[in-house]
Design a protein around this motif. Structure first.
Motif, mmCIF file in Angstrom:
data_model
loop_
_atom_site.group_PDB
_atom_site.id
_atom_site.type_symbol
_atom_site.label_atom_id
_atom_site.label_comp_id
_atom_site.label_asym_id
_atom_site.label_seq_id
_atom_site.Cartn_x
_atom_site.Cartn_y
_atom_site.Cartn_z
ATOM 1 N N GLY A 115 0.796 -1.212 0.000
ATOM 2 C CA GLY A 115 0.000 0.000 0.000
ATOM 3 C C GLY A 115 0.833 1.269 0.000
ATOM 4 N N MET A 116 0.151 2.353 -0.169
ATOM 5 C CA MET A 116 0.759 3.674 -0.283
ATOM 6 C C MET A 116 0.991 4.303 1.083
ATOM 7 S SD MET A 116 -2.677 5.824 -1.195
ATOM 8 C CE MET A 116 -1.880 7.380 -0.865
ATOM 9 N N ILE A 117 1.712 5.425 1.097
ATOM 10 C CA ILE A 117 1.694 6.343 2.226
ATOM 11 C C ILE A 117 1.114 7.653 1.704
ATOM 12 C CG2 ILE A 117 3.644 5.222 3.371
ATOM 13 C CD1 ILE A 117 5.383 7.619 2.519
ATOM 14 N N SER A 118 0.785 8.554 2.593
ATOM 15 C CA SER A 118 0.050 9.757 2.195
ATOM 16 C C SER A 118 0.826 10.673 1.254
ATOM 17 C CB SER A 118 -0.372 10.541 3.442
ATOM 18 O OG SER A 118 -1.351 9.825 4.160
ATOM 19 N N HIS A 119 2.121 10.468 1.138
ATOM 20 C CA HIS A 119 2.930 11.363 0.317
ATOM 21 C C HIS A 119 2.832 11.064 -1.180
ATOM 22 C CE1 HIS A 119 4.363 11.663 4.390
ATOM 23 N NE2 HIS A 119 4.985 12.776 4.091
ATOM 24 N N LEU A 120 2.091 10.029 -1.543
ATOM 25 C CA LEU A 120 1.670 9.723 -2.916
ATOM 26 C C LEU A 120 2.765 9.230 -3.854
ATOM 27 C CD1 LEU A 120 -0.832 12.649 -3.628
ATOM 28 C CD2 LEU A 120 -1.299 10.390 -2.683
ATOM 29 N N GLY A 121 3.925 9.869 -3.901
ATOM 30 C CA GLY A 121 4.923 9.520 -4.893
ATOM 31 C C GLY A 121 5.860 8.378 -4.546
ATOM 32 N N PRO A 122 6.194 8.170 -3.275
ATOM 33 C CA PRO A 122 7.288 7.236 -2.948
ATOM 34 C C PRO A 122 7.077 5.798 -3.387
ATOM 35 C CG PRO A 122 6.844 8.694 -1.088
ATOM 36 C CD PRO A 122 5.770 8.938 -2.094
ATOM 37 N N GLN A 123 5.844 5.339 -3.521
ATOM 38 C CA GLN A 123 5.653 3.918 -3.835
ATOM 39 C C GLN A 123 6.160 3.555 -5.231
ATOM 40 O OE1 GLN A 123 3.214 6.087 -3.753
ATOM 41 N NE2 GLN A 123 1.743 5.715 -5.388
ATOM 42 N N MET A 124 6.355 4.550 -6.095
ATOM 43 C CA MET A 124 6.821 4.232 -7.443
ATOM 44 C C MET A 124 8.250 3.693 -7.435
ATOM 45 S SD MET A 124 5.031 7.191 -9.768
ATOM 46 C CE MET A 124 5.100 8.526 -8.571
ATOM 47 N N ALA A 125 9.103 4.245 -6.576
ATOM 48 C CA ALA A 125 10.470 3.722 -6.480
ATOM 49 C C ALA A 125 10.486 2.353 -5.821
ATOM 50 C CB ALA A 125 11.354 4.695 -5.695
ATOM 51 N N LEU A 126 9.554 2.109 -4.907
ATOM 52 C CA LEU A 126 9.449 0.770 -4.313
ATOM 53 C C LEU A 126 9.201 -0.274 -5.399
ATOM 54 C CD1 LEU A 126 9.243 2.472 -1.702
ATOM 55 C CD2 LEU A 126 7.420 0.951 -0.950
ATOM 56 N N ALA A 127 8.367 0.091 -6.361
ATOM 57 C CA ALA A 127 8.097 -0.824 -7.479
ATOM 58 C C ALA A 127 9.376 -1.140 -8.242
ATOM 59 C CB ALA A 127 7.052 -0.215 -8.413
#
Length: 658
Positions: A115-127
């Motif tokens: 899932g995401m965190i509220s900052h919206l952008g960081p999960q893309m680098a996790l991918a």
């Protein structure tokens, strides 16, 4: 709306319809509960279900998906029970985060959802990191990550897409372009005619599709994923849709013209697909109410079951323990052989031994491969371990820290080198809000070490000399170590890599080539959180770490008539309170010495603890000796005056004469 069934049979199409109808019916129930005051907040995805459902159905069940607020269909299509989701949304103990977070801010390794965190952008680098792990392990898999059109304005978007492009990572970056980022329309978010057009700038493929057409979403992602599994590469996929309700329900939609809402209502993904199935004689109109009526009692039962779940019982001990993944320090044998090495060689040796020990360890940083890093610590590594595990990175600290976290989520260990500790500000959000909080939030350990070349003394000025350890000691969930000797540099680094928690590893640049010592050969660890008494004494205690240790030793050598006890903390989070307290009870006088600036430096925490817990053992106030509360000057004379060493003798005189 034109639907192309391709080779999908009627039963599959009917299952797609049910997969669309299930989250829509749940959403309608949630809006009723919101009006009744039984829930307090809801991010509605009504009108966008085709993207979440179609995309999830196209992915293999063992492939990771990283969704966002309005992607209920991802969770339902992966089979997560509604009762479990409802417990999460209501902050119940049975939720994925045990009441510690809300919404879709959680992950589930069982369902391969992060899932995401509220900052919206960081999960893309996790991918990126998740996909990199699959590539390194020769697993033919694809990772799917969601973002909104607003999120494409974030630097995290650029960094993640660029990393994936440069490294040919099999990531589908799916942009849900729903018209508004809260109330900000697309014409105030970007100037390009389509977001998919941005792909050209990264040298990758970009597509724009109808996000309300579940078959177009499914077919596109199925086609892309099939080829990407065989030929890894990233793709930017823009799905056009519309947010029919507010950003969250309290926001409303007054900023949207009624005409626009009317236009998109006619493109409703559920109703249009429903009508297509009727026209194709796959679904009979009289079945539709029965299907919805079948869902209703199931939804009611699951929701009421979640409401009956117990609330989390406050337990401070459990809360503190859950900040970190459990870790038992392995027993190690006493070293037999030693080699005299520089401080920098102790670090390099620790990295080398860890790379040999863990074949799932990846190290990343700017210029660390063929060049060997700015300080040559990884010189020769790429020849021994290859570019898969020793990776030069683009200039993007946030993206690389996120990639490291993604690697950890998918079974790897990662070490990231900040070229200078000062540059960590570029990756601050990933460290503070992602690495540090993940285990507490949903029980997932994050096996990442951030190497931090730090400190002054080399005339490098304000942006290459800061001591910023206090930024991280304040953050629960991180461990922080700071060695002063070559043996400790090796032992603490290997311990940090062994530990399943995120560790900030500070290494002082001034010590790299100016200090030598005996370093154990082979596998060697030092327990994080254990200080070392370097000099026994009775008149006063100096508590210090890093370069401050050597200042203290120089002072003791110069004033041999004094009996000064010197403690090298070595670890700052956790720090060894017991050893410090024992020394205070023995000497009665304490000076806390560090290179960081005085105000809110880590020494303030040490001084406060001693004053609170050892007050009756003190013969004088706890005194701090630290650097000036200014930025660090470049000029040598100014830098020397800035550093705490310039005031050490004066401060010690004051302490001893009190």
């Amino acid at each position: 709306m034109i639907f192309d069934r391709k080779n999908l049979d009627s039963n599959t199409l009917l299952s797609f319809y049910k997969a669309l109808l299930w989250p829509r019916t749940i959403e309608e129930k949630m809006l009723i509960l919101l009006r009744q005051g039984r829930i307090g907040k809801w991010f509605s995805g009504i009108g966008q279900e085709a993207i979440a459902v179609g995309a999830t159905l196209a992915m293999h069940k063992d492939e990771y998906i990283l969704p966002m607020h309005r992607n209920l269909g991802v969770f339902t299509s992966r089979g997560i029970p509604l009762s479990k989701l409802m417990a999460q949304w209501q902050g119940k103990a049975a939720g994925f985060t045990k009441g510690r977070d809300r919404s879709f801010h959680f992950g589930s390794q069982q369902h391969k959802i992060i899932g995401m965190i509220s900052h919206l952008g960081p999960q893309m680098a996790l991918a990126d990191g998740i996909a990199l792990a699959d590539v390194l392990a020769n697993r033919k898999k694809v990772t799917l990550v969601f973002t909104g059109e607003g999120g494409t304005s974030e630097g995290d978007f650029h960094e993640a897409v660029n990393i994936a492009a440069v490294w040919n990572l099999p990531v589908i970056f799916l942009i849900e372009n729903n018209g508004y980022a809260l109330s900000t329309p697309t014409n105030e978010q970007y100037k390009c005619s389509s977001l998919a057009g941005k792909a050209t700038g990264y040298g990758i493929e970009g597509r724009t599709i109808d996000g309300n057409n579940v078959l177009e979403v499914y077919n596109t992602i199925n086609e892309l994923a099939t080829t990407m599994r065989e030929k890894p590469r990233p793709v930017l996929l823009e799905c056009l849709t519309f947010r029919m309700r507010g950003h969250e329900e309290a926001s409303g939609v007054k900023y949207v013209s009624p005409k626009l809402i009317e236009e998109w209502a006619a493109k409703d993904p559920v109703k249009n697909f429903e009508q297509y199935l009727v026209n194709e004689y796959i679904l009979r109109e009289e079945w539709i109410p029965y299907l919805k009526n079948e869902f209703a009692p199931v939804i009611d039962k699951e929701i009421e079951s979640a409401f009956r779940e117990r609330e989390p019982a406050p337990n401070a001990g459990r809360e503190l323990a859950d900040m970190y993944a459990p870790y038992i320090v392995p027993a190690t044998s006493k070293p037999v052989t030693y080699t005299n090495k520089r401080f920098i060689d102790g670090i390099s040796d620790g990295l080398m031994q860890s790379m040999l020990k863990y074949d799932n360890l990846v190290i990343m940083g700017q210029d660390i491969a063929e060049y060997g890093g700015a300080f040559k610590i990884t010189e020769g590594f790429v020849e021994k371990f290859g570019k898969g595990r020793v990776r030069n990175t683009p200039l993007c600290e946030s993206g690389i820290v996120g990639t490291a976290m993604g690697l950890a989520l998918n079974g790897y260990k990662a070490v990231v080198e900040m070229q200078f500790a000062d540059f960590v500000t570029e990756g601050f959000n990933q460290i503070i809000n992602n690495l540090a909080k993940t285990h507490y939030r949903w029980g997932q350990n994050v096996d990442v070490v951030i190497r931090m070349p730090t400190g002054a003394g080399t005339g490098a000025g304000p942006f290459h000399s800061q001591s910023n350890e206090a930024w991280f000691t304040k953050t629960p969930g991180l461990k922080v170590v700071y060695p002063a000797f070559p043996a400790d540099a090796k032992g603490l680094l290997m311990a940090a890599i062994d530990d399943p928690n995120p560790v900030m590893y500070f290494e002082h640049k001034y010590l790299y080539r100016s200090y030598m010592g005996e370093v154990p050969d082979g596998d060697y660890t030092i327990e994080i959180g254990k200080a070392k008494v370097l000099e026994e004494g009775s008149q006063a205690t100096i508590v210090t770490y890093g370069l401050g240790v050597h200042w203290a030793l120089e002072y003791a050598e110069k004033y041999q008539d004094l009996s000064i006890e010197i403690i090298d903390l070595r670890s700052l989070q956790p720090w060894d309170k017991a050893t410090v307290e024992a020394s205070v009870r023995k000497t009665g006088r304490v000076l806390v010495l560090h290179e960081d600036t005085l105000t809110n430096g880590f020494g303030a925490e040490i001084a406060a603890h001693i004053s609170e817990h050892c007050f009756f053992n003190l013969d004088a106030p706890v005194m701090r000796c630290a650097s000036l509360d200014t930025a660090i000057p470049m000029n040598k004379a100014l830098e020397d005056d800035f550093l705490a060493k310039a005031r050490l003798a004066e401060t010690m005189d004051k302490l001893l004469s009190y």
